[in-house]
Each structure stands twice: as C-alpha cells, then as structure tokens.
Motif scaffolding. Sequence first.
Motif, short mmCIF file in Angstrom:
data_model
loop_
_atom_site.label_atom_id
_atom_site.label_comp_id
_atom_site.label_asym_id
_atom_site.label_seq_id
_atom_site.Cartn_x
_atom_site.Cartn_y
_atom_site.Cartn_z
N ALA A 1 -67.15 -57.40 -6.70
CA ALA A 1 -66.65 -58.50 -7.54
C ALA A 1 -67.63 -59.68 -7.57
N PRO A 2 -68.84 -59.48 -8.12
CA PRO A 2 -69.85 -60.56 -8.08
C PRO A 2 -69.57 -61.71 -9.04
N LEU A 3 -68.64 -61.54 -9.99
CA LEU A 3 -68.34 -62.58 -10.97
C LEU A 3 -66.84 -62.84 -11.01
N HIS A 4 -66.46 -64.10 -11.12
CA HIS A 4 -65.04 -64.47 -11.21
C HIS A 4 -64.83 -65.41 -12.41
N TRP A 5 -63.59 -65.44 -12.87
CA TRP A 5 -63.23 -66.26 -14.02
C TRP A 5 -61.89 -66.92 -13.74
N ARG A 6 -61.82 -68.25 -13.93
CA ARG A 6 -60.57 -68.98 -13.71
C ARG A 6 -59.95 -69.39 -15.04
N GLN A 7 -58.63 -69.20 -15.14
CA GLN A 7 -57.87 -69.72 -16.27
C GLN A 7 -57.39 -71.13 -15.90
N MET A 8 -57.60 -72.10 -16.79
CA MET A 8 -57.27 -73.48 -16.47
C MET A 8 -56.50 -74.15 -17.59
#
Length: 320
Positions: free
Chosen positions: A264-271
Amino acid sequence: MELELRHLRVVCAIADAGSVTKAASALGLAQPALTAQLQRIERALGGTLFERDRRGARVTPLGELVLARARVLLPAVKGLQDEATRLASAAGPQARYRIGAVNGPILGGLIRRITANHPAARVSTLASWSAAELADQVLSGRLDFVLVGACGDAPPATDTGLAWRVVAADPVFLLLPGHHELAGRDEVDLAELAGAQWVAAPGDGCFSDCHAAACARAGFTPKVLFETEVRGAIDLIESGDAVGLCQATLRPMAGLVTVPIAGAPLHWRQMLGWLPAGPAAGLAGQVWGYAIEAYLDAVRRNERYSAWLERNPDGKGPAL
C-alpha cells in the motif's frame, strides 16, 4: 486555461515568499506541484512572471503588472465574500445544502441521507476535478460544503482557509482491464508494471508526484502518463492501452478490476470542507456524519476492498 482568483493567490504567495519553495511550504503544497501551477499560469498569461535562480524568484515586468492588479482584486473579492456571508447569516438558518465534489464514492449516499432526513431542504451539487476551484466557490458563497480528496498526509490542494475534516482514508488500488495478466492476483507489486503505460484524470494536488515517487521507490520511472477526463481514462484502461490508479472504494465496473498494490505505497483521504464562519458551519457535524455513513456503504458495495480490509485491519478506513 482561464485565469482564476486562486492563480492570483499563487502569484502573490510566490512574490511574498521570494521563492517557489518557500511559497509551496506556506501553501501546504509540494514544490513540484506549485512549479507546475506557476508554469500553467505563465502559459495562460503569455509570459514569464518570475526570474528564478538559486537566490529565489524575482518579479519580471509582466509579473509586476499582474501583482499590481492582484493586490487590488483579491482584497475586493474578500470584502464581497465577507459582506455576502454577513447578509446570508442575517437572513436566518438556511434550509439548503449546496455541495461541491471531486470524483469520489461519497456524494450519492450523502445526498440520499440529506434528502431523506430533511425533505424540505433545497439540495444542489456541483462537480469539478479541482479542489481549489470548489473551495473558491465556498468562499464566494456559492457552495456550503465540498467533498475532495487529498494524497497521503498532504492538505487539500488549496490555500483558502476552509475548515477540513477527514471522512476516511484508503489505500490506492490499481485499475486494470479484466483481461490483464495481473487482474486475478490478490495484490500486485508496483515493479511488475514498470513497462506499462499509465493514464490519470486531472487534479490540482500532489498525487502525480506521489505516484512518480512510489514508482521510483519500486525501481522505475512511469513509461507514459496520459491525462484525460474520467470517462476517457476508463476507456483507455478497458481497451488495454493503459493501466491506472483508483480509490479502493471504486464501484465495480464491467470489464475492469481493482487490484491492491503490495505494501500500500499510496493512500487517499476523503475530506469535507466548509467555511468556519459561514452560515453552514453549524451543519458541518451533521453532514460529516452522513458522509461517513455514505462511505461505509461504498465499502460494503466493494467486495474486493472489504476483503482487503479484513486482511489488513490497520489499513485505515472511516474517520470515526
């Protein structure tokens, strides 16, 4: 590209800081992302705004002209926004929810919950690929809330001073055609795609830089990166001409599969964002709760991501 207020804020920030690097830090952006933004602004205006070297950034004659206009326009617009906010507040509690969103899994479920719980409310939506554009819409009084994404731990791609609350954080998955040789794997090492052509939808954050950095850590440079709107990106992937990245909560689509990336080298946050002193501020906690419920619905619809979360209980999820 048409010149917007956010572009004038970028020019002022660079002039005030004296360098792109310092301005990027002040705005909470990655330096390459701000450099790319400045280049787009200069192309739109037809000339160089700053002379840059190791000592910093010095304003050119064209830059002086743009700065002079920006120093007048930005305070005037801010004054208009403040007056509009005061007038809206004086009119009493609002029975409306005006929501802007960048492509993501939450908006539909959020709207369903608002209309079910507040049937008399007026609800409207606005879609855009630009988080900064949507934030400007909130500041100008045309939107109440925005749903945007942000890469990793980076702030949203905007310097507008909105209040932000995280709805959820997810790993980024691969999006592959169903006939791809890696489509049936439980997870794929990023290095296995060293020879692939990539496609991405536009955005104004640092995700493209983070993607390139993750590929570099895996030992390669992305071969080709096409940028197109979402439908065009899906068509390129479905045809086998490219591979892409997607939110783990992406609704399953015929002909395409989502595959976790090893480690999991990349993450994305919903804001969720709103104006702290605006008329909708009192509804922010309620809307945030609806957004989390909508996010959980999106997870339940996606069997592959649900299974991944069971195997990786610390892989993040809703901000509860």
